[in-house]
Design an enzyme around this catalytic site. Structure first.
Site, short mmCIF file in Angstrom:
data_model
loop_
_atom_site.label_atom_id
_atom_site.label_comp_id
_atom_site.label_asym_id
_atom_site.label_seq_id
_atom_site.Cartn_x
_atom_site.Cartn_y
_atom_site.Cartn_z
N TYR A 1 -2.70 0.17 -8.71
CA TYR A 1 -1.69 1.30 -8.93
C TYR A 1 -0.37 0.52 -8.55
O TYR A 1 0.78 1.40 -8.80
CB TYR A 1 -2.03 2.52 -7.89
CG TYR A 1 -2.35 2.14 -6.31
CD1 TYR A 1 -0.80 2.02 -5.87
CD2 TYR A 1 -3.19 1.74 -5.96
CE1 TYR A 1 -1.13 1.81 -4.40
CE2 TYR A 1 -3.48 1.50 -4.57
CZ TYR A 1 -2.16 1.59 -3.67
OH TYR A 1 -2.34 1.33 -2.52
N GLY B 1 -5.22 3.10 -10.63
CA GLY B 1 -5.73 3.64 -9.50
C GLY B 1 -5.32 4.72 -8.54
O GLY B 1 -5.92 4.88 -7.65
N GLY C 1 -17.05 -7.59 -5.92
CA GLY C 1 -16.93 -7.08 -4.54
C GLY C 1 -17.12 -5.83 -4.11
O GLY C 1 -17.96 -5.14 -4.68
N GLY C 2 -16.63 -5.34 -2.83
CA GLY C 2 -16.99 -4.05 -2.31
C GLY C 2 -16.53 -2.96 -3.23
O GLY C 2 -17.29 -2.14 -3.26
N ASN D 1 -15.21 1.67 3.36
CA ASN D 1 -13.66 1.85 2.96
C ASN D 1 -13.02 2.90 4.09
O ASN D 1 -11.92 2.95 4.20
CB ASN D 1 -13.45 2.08 1.66
CG ASN D 1 -13.16 4.07 1.32
OD1 ASN D 1 -14.43 4.42 1.88
ND2 ASN D 1 -12.20 4.21 0.77
N SER E 1 0.87 -1.22 -0.04
CA SER E 1 -0.16 0.03 0.03
C SER E 1 0.80 1.33 -0.12
O SER E 1 1.82 1.42 0.85
CB SER E 1 -0.80 -0.18 1.22
OG SER E 1 -1.53 1.03 1.12
N THR F 1 -9.43 -1.93 3.19
CA THR F 1 -9.34 -2.35 1.73
C THR F 1 -9.61 -3.69 1.84
O THR F 1 -9.90 -4.44 2.38
CB THR F 1 -7.94 -1.77 1.17
OG1 THR F 1 -7.85 -2.17 -0.01
CG2 THR F 1 -6.82 -2.78 1.94
N LYS G 1 -14.02 -5.01 2.78
CA LYS G 1 -15.29 -3.57 2.58
C LYS G 1 -16.44 -4.02 2.88
O LYS G 1 -17.28 -3.01 3.23
CB LYS G 1 -14.89 -3.07 1.47
CG LYS G 1 -13.60 -2.53 1.04
CD LYS G 1 -13.54 -1.75 -0.36
CE LYS G 1 -12.38 -1.31 -0.57
NZ LYS G 1 -12.24 -0.31 -1.66
#
Length: 295
Positions: free
Chosen positions: A238, A259, A133-134, A93, A21, A68, A72
């Site tokens: 990303y 992203g 998904g979320g 989130n 992250s 994340t 979520k």
């Protein structure tokens, strides 16, 4: 960097995995610029421990949490209240501290997702969303505001896909948007890809590319032979930048979006919710994230 002392407040990210992250880099850069004595950490957390961990962090007066993949929806159980957006899409989130050691569940992914699409006209266009998904829930809600014509959701679990489509149809019931689900194991989806104006990958496939290139591309490599150069590809991932999927799109002369803008946008909105400050240094967040990616 501001020195960490006994007065420093904790904020952070819950997920699994989280070691990739960029959130700690960009958040801590923002806090330093804003003069906030906060420290943002990436905290790995397994699904079965999500309620225990969120309860413990609220008990020690954690000032806010991002959530994340893959938590979520699971984290809904840890929330005392939900914002209107989070309640509509049933995905959270961002956790905002509430009185009595409780959390309010919010979702900043919707606004973050829309930021890089503001310069594109998608009225009456056809969109494919990969995954259910979320993150896909936030994406569909964002698309709902763009006056598009059709959304096709591609999933690999038929049961999850059907549940997703039913809930999203209820969300879109007041609009004229057509929405359908496709199980990519059962149907040839080439024609859908050919006609799509925008395709969004909401899955983690391609994150931190592995050696086997085929496994790094959503739906496999061959299906994208029919991709048109008029199609916009938007990958919520990303890292790496660009992903193998977006590299493939670049070879086809497609316009590609990764992203990073969404990450920065939703992160800045989270800081606003936690701090109450409207002036968040978005450009500093983005530049710090970019610098880290280049290391």
């Amino acid at each position: 960097m501001i020195a960490i002392t006994g007065k420093t407040n904790l904020v952070g990210l819950l997920g699994q995995p989280v070691n990739h992250s960029l959130s700690p880099v960009m958040h801590n850069a923002a806090y330093e610029e804003m003069g906030l004595d906060w420290c943002y950490l990436a905290i790995p957390c397994d699904r079965e421990n999500i309620e225990k961990v969120t309860t413990a962090l609220r008990t020690v007066d954690c000032k806010g949490l991002n959530v994340t993949i893959p938590h979520k929806q699971e984290v809904l159980k840890a929330c005392n209240k939900l914002t209107e957006t989070a309640n509509k899409i049933q995905a959270v989130n961002t956790l905002v501290p509430e009185k009595n050691n409780q959390w309010i569940g919010a979702n900043t992914d919707v606004e973050g997702f829309l930021m890089p699409l503001k310069s594109h006209n998608l009225i009456n266009k056809s969109v494919i969303v990969i995954g259910c998904g979320g993150s896909a829930r936030a994406v569909v809600m964002g698309l709902n505001s763009l006056n598009i014509k059709k959304i096709t959701i591609i999933g690999r679990n038929k049961n999850s896909l059907n549940i997703f489509i039913t809930s999203m149809k209820n969300l879109l019931s007041k609009n004229q948007i057509s929405i359908e689900g496709i199980d990519n194991k059962e149907l040839d989806i080439s024609s859908y890809i050919e006609e799509a104006d925008l395709i969004i990958n909401t899955t983690p496939i391609g994150m931190n590319d592995q050696k086997n290139v085929k496994s790094n591309i959503p739906l496999g490599n061959e299906i994208w032979n029919c991709l048109s150069n008029k199609t916009i590809l938007y990958d919520l991932i990303y890292t790496p930048r660009p992903t193998s999927w977006l590299k493939l799109g670049q070879k086809k002369n497609c316009f590609v979006i990764d992203g990073l803008d969404m990450l920065v946008g939703q992160g800045a909105l989270s800081i606003k919710l936690w701090s109450g400050f409207n002036d968040v240094p978005i450009q500093i967040m983005k530049s710090s994230a970019k610098k880290h990616l280049m290391v």
